[in-house]
Design a protein around this motif. Structure first.
Motif, PDB file in Angstrom:
ATOM      1  N   LEU A   1      -5.268   5.544  -3.427  1.00 53.55           N
ATOM      2  CA  LEU A   1      -4.732   7.439  -2.440  1.00 53.55           C
ATOM      3  C   LEU A   1      -3.599   7.416  -3.252  1.00 53.55           C
ATOM      4  N   LYS A   2      -2.421   6.675  -3.134  1.00 48.83           N
ATOM      5  CA  LYS A   2      -1.119   6.385  -2.930  1.00 48.83           C
ATOM      6  C   LYS A   2      -1.076   7.380  -4.353  1.00 48.83           C
ATOM      7  N   ALA A   3      -0.998   6.107  -5.342  1.00 52.53           N
ATOM      8  CA  ALA A   3      -1.281   6.628  -7.002  1.00 52.53           C
ATOM      9  C   ALA A   3      -1.728   7.807  -7.281  1.00 52.53           C
TER      10      ALA A   3
ATOM     11  N   GLN B   1       1.478  18.373  -1.226  1.00 53.72           N
ATOM     12  CA  GLN B   1       0.614  16.881  -1.272  1.00 53.72           C
ATOM     13  C   GLN B   1       0.881  16.010  -0.912  1.00 53.72           C
ATOM     14  N   ARG B   2       1.975  15.294  -1.972  1.00 50.21           N
ATOM     15  CA  ARG B   2       2.759  14.315  -1.425  1.00 50.21           C
ATOM     16  C   ARG B   2       3.587  14.137  -0.293  1.00 50.21           C
ATOM     17  N   ALA B   3       3.762  14.956   0.920  1.00 50.20           N
ATOM     18  CA  ALA B   3       3.786  15.222   1.978  1.00 50.20           C
ATOM     19  C   ALA B   3       2.921  14.976   2.560  1.00 50.20           C
ATOM     20  N   LEU B   4       1.687  14.761   2.284  1.00 53.17           N
ATOM     21  CA  LEU B   4       0.340  14.740   3.134  1.00 53.17           C
ATOM     22  C   LEU B   4       0.317  12.703   3.573  1.00 53.17           C
ATOM     23  N   LEU B   5       1.618  11.664   3.193  1.00 57.83           N
ATOM     24  CA  LEU B   5       1.511  10.437   3.126  1.00 57.83           C
ATOM     25  C   LEU B   5       2.423  10.538   3.990  1.00 57.83           C
ATOM     26  N   ASN B   6       2.652  11.550   4.247  1.00 64.97           N
ATOM     27  CA  ASN B   6       3.580  11.315   5.937  1.00 64.97           C
ATOM     28  C   ASN B   6       3.073  11.627   6.703  1.00 64.97           C
TER      29      ASN B   6
ATOM     30  N   GLY C   1       8.094   5.565  -5.936  1.00 60.20           N
ATOM     31  CA  GLY C   1       9.826   5.957  -6.782  1.00 60.20           C
ATOM     32  C   GLY C   1       9.882   5.923  -5.791  1.00 60.20           C
ATOM     33  N   LYS C   2      10.232   6.380  -4.247  1.00 55.60           N
ATOM     34  CA  LYS C   2      11.097   6.693  -2.648  1.00 55.60           C
ATOM     35  C   LYS C   2      11.976   5.467  -3.266  1.00 55.60           C
ATOM     36  N   THR C   3      12.312   5.522  -3.124  1.00 55.25           N
ATOM     37  CA  THR C   3      13.756   4.472  -2.867  1.00 55.25           C
ATOM     38  C   THR C   3      14.900   5.653  -1.667  1.00 55.25           C
TER      39      THR C   3
ATOM     40  N   PHE D   1       7.423  14.351  -7.408  1.00 52.54           N
ATOM     41  CA  PHE D   1       9.170  14.886  -6.582  1.00 52.54           C
ATOM     42  C   PHE D   1       8.683  15.701  -5.183  1.00 52.54           C
ATOM     43  N   GLU D   2       7.080  15.876  -4.620  1.00 44.79           N
ATOM     44  CA  GLU D   2       7.582  16.340  -3.907  1.00 44.79           C
ATOM     45  C   GLU D   2       7.121  17.564  -3.235  1.00 44.79           C
ATOM     46  N   ARG D   3       6.799  17.979  -4.286  1.00 41.76           N
ATOM     47  CA  ARG D   3       7.098  19.761  -4.588  1.00 41.76           C
ATOM     48  C   ARG D   3       6.072  20.606  -3.821  1.00 41.76           C
TER      49      ARG D   3
ATOM     50  N   VAL E   1       1.069  -1.361   0.049  1.00 46.50           N
ATOM     51  CA  VAL E   1       0.131  -0.057   0.222  1.00 46.50           C
ATOM     52  C   VAL E   1       0.654   1.737   0.137  1.00 46.50           C
ATOM     53  N   ASP E   2       2.373   1.416   0.181  1.00 47.87           N
ATOM     54  CA  ASP E   2       3.035   2.224   0.560  1.00 47.87           C
ATOM     55  C   ASP E   2       4.788   2.258  -0.382  1.00 47.87           C
ATOM     56  N   ALA E   3       5.208   1.838  -0.101  1.00 44.77           N
ATOM     57  CA  ALA E   3       6.677   1.629   0.280  1.00 44.77           C
ATOM     58  C   ALA E   3       6.495   1.478  -1.696  1.00 44.77           C
TER      59      ALA E   3
HETATM   60  N1  GLY Z   1       6.032   6.847   2.310  1.00 45.70           N
HETATM   61  C1  GLY Z   1       5.624   8.080   1.563  1.00 45.70           C
HETATM   62  C2  GLY Z   1       5.379   8.734  -0.252  1.00 45.70           C
HETATM   63  O1  GLY Z   1       5.807   7.830  -0.375  1.00 45.70           O
HETATM   64  O2  GLY Z   1       5.632   9.250  -0.343  1.00 45.70           O
END
Ligand code: GLY
Length: 349
Positions: A210-212, A225-230, A137-139, A220-222, A131-133
């Protein structure tokens, strides 16, 4: 079922369902015509599972790395890359990460840096991985100073979430993984009372969708919005890094996220951003999954505050994703004294 990750440059699909791991080979044949070799990165434990039966029409190698967070070190990266070079793996070949979130994080990072980037496909086999990792593309690998501090963005060319693999998880692993699902449920603003009517497959689909959606909107978390996944991860990562330093089995990522979600609800309430019902609702969601909503054990508040100020989302201050009247947002510059007070009460409760 296929859920698109609609990126402009590198779109791909997350395929969900029973047995979908068997579709990976056909994908390689169809889309990666120049590949001559496939390298599966996994662990000995995963390799022993009855469903570890991926086969490819190409020359296939398997590299075993440590299980869990112990895989995510710079020395693992060096060892794996040395092995790839010994086998003569080229930039047209393909890496397949098969395992939980730690293994797909490592496989993704190796794929990002080996020969400045090779194709990676993921077959995540844990709830957190699915569901997340493995998506987005965050590695990364860890440093002694904290989790995921060395990493790169490197999108997979496809992700196959085979629900068969979840059947062999221990109860603890499965429950812990629901910490990330609980995060998605809360971010989607869904009510705890509806959880009893929702199947595991639907929970995974909701979380992947949701993640997609968020990754496609802010790869690229600019934009924030993506930071909300944190959500839940500021305290979650801090307690994880303190716990990991003394015992790798003390706390699972999803358990730490669950505690972080409960804490973030209380912090939002203390800051006057939301009413008590958000705390009650958050605790009800966590309780449904059998997840913790209190910080127990030996955690020094000052040490946790220091770890939280080193979080990647922070800028030498304390940054949290918090609920508010307009929805969730990233809140920076939160007074450490206030965070410390909420933390003291949270630990005592
Ligand atoms: N695990 C949070 C993200 O992929 O942005």
């Amino acid at each position: 079922m296929k859920i698109p990750v609609a990126l402009r440059e590198t779109p791909y699909e997350v395929t969900l369902g029973e047995g979908v791991r068997h579709e990976v080979s056909a994908f390689v044949n169809e889309h990666l015509a120049r590949a001559r070799a496939v390298v599966i990165i996994t662990s000995a434990e995963i390799r022993r599972q009855p469903w570890f039966d991926l086969s490819f029409d190409l020359e296939t190698h398997v590299i075993e790395v440590a299980d869990g967070e112990a895989a995510k070190t710079l020395s693992s990266v060096a060892q794996v890359c040395e092995q790839l070079a010994r086998w003569g793996v080229s930039r047209h070949d393909v890496i397949v990460g098969v395992g939980g979130g730690a293994i797909t994080d490592l496989a993704g990072f190796v794929a990002a840096v080996y020969l400045r980037g090779v194709t990676v496909l993921h077959v995540p086999t844990s709830v957190v991985g699915q569901v997340d990792a493995a998506i987005g593309g965050k590695t990364a690998v860890d440093l002694a100073a904290g989790k995921n501090l060395v990493g790169a963005f490197h999108q997979p060319a496809g992700v196959w979430c085979d629900t068969t693999t979840l059947a062999t998880l221990s109860d603890r692993e499965r429950t812990a993984g629901m910490g990330e699902v609980a995060k998605c449920w809360l971010l989607e603003g869904r009510r705890a009372e509806l959880l009893a009517l929702t199947s595991m497959d639907d929970l995974i689909e909701m979380s992947v969708s949701l993640k997609a959606r968020i990754v496609a909107a802010d790869e690229f978390e600019r934009t924030g919005q993506r930071a909300l996944l944190n959500y839940g991860h500021t305290l979650g990562h801090a307690i994880e890094s303190v716990a990991l330093a003394r015992d790798a089995n003390e706390l699972r990522h999803g358990e730490a996220v669950a505690i972080g979600l409960a804490f973030a609800a209380r912090l939002a309430q203390r800051l006057g951003r939301v009413r008590d019902d958000v705390v009650v609702e958050t605790d009800a969601v966590l309780a449904f999954f059998g997840l913790p909503s209190r910080l127990t054990g030996d955690f020094d508040a000052a040490r946790l505050l220091e770890a939280m100020s080193r979080d990647k989302k922070a800028h030498h201050d304390l940054t949290f994703v918090l609920a508010g009247r307009q929805g969730f947002e990233v809140v920076t510059g939160i007074d450490p004294v206030l965070v410390g007070e909420v933390l003291e009460n949270f630990q005592e409760a």
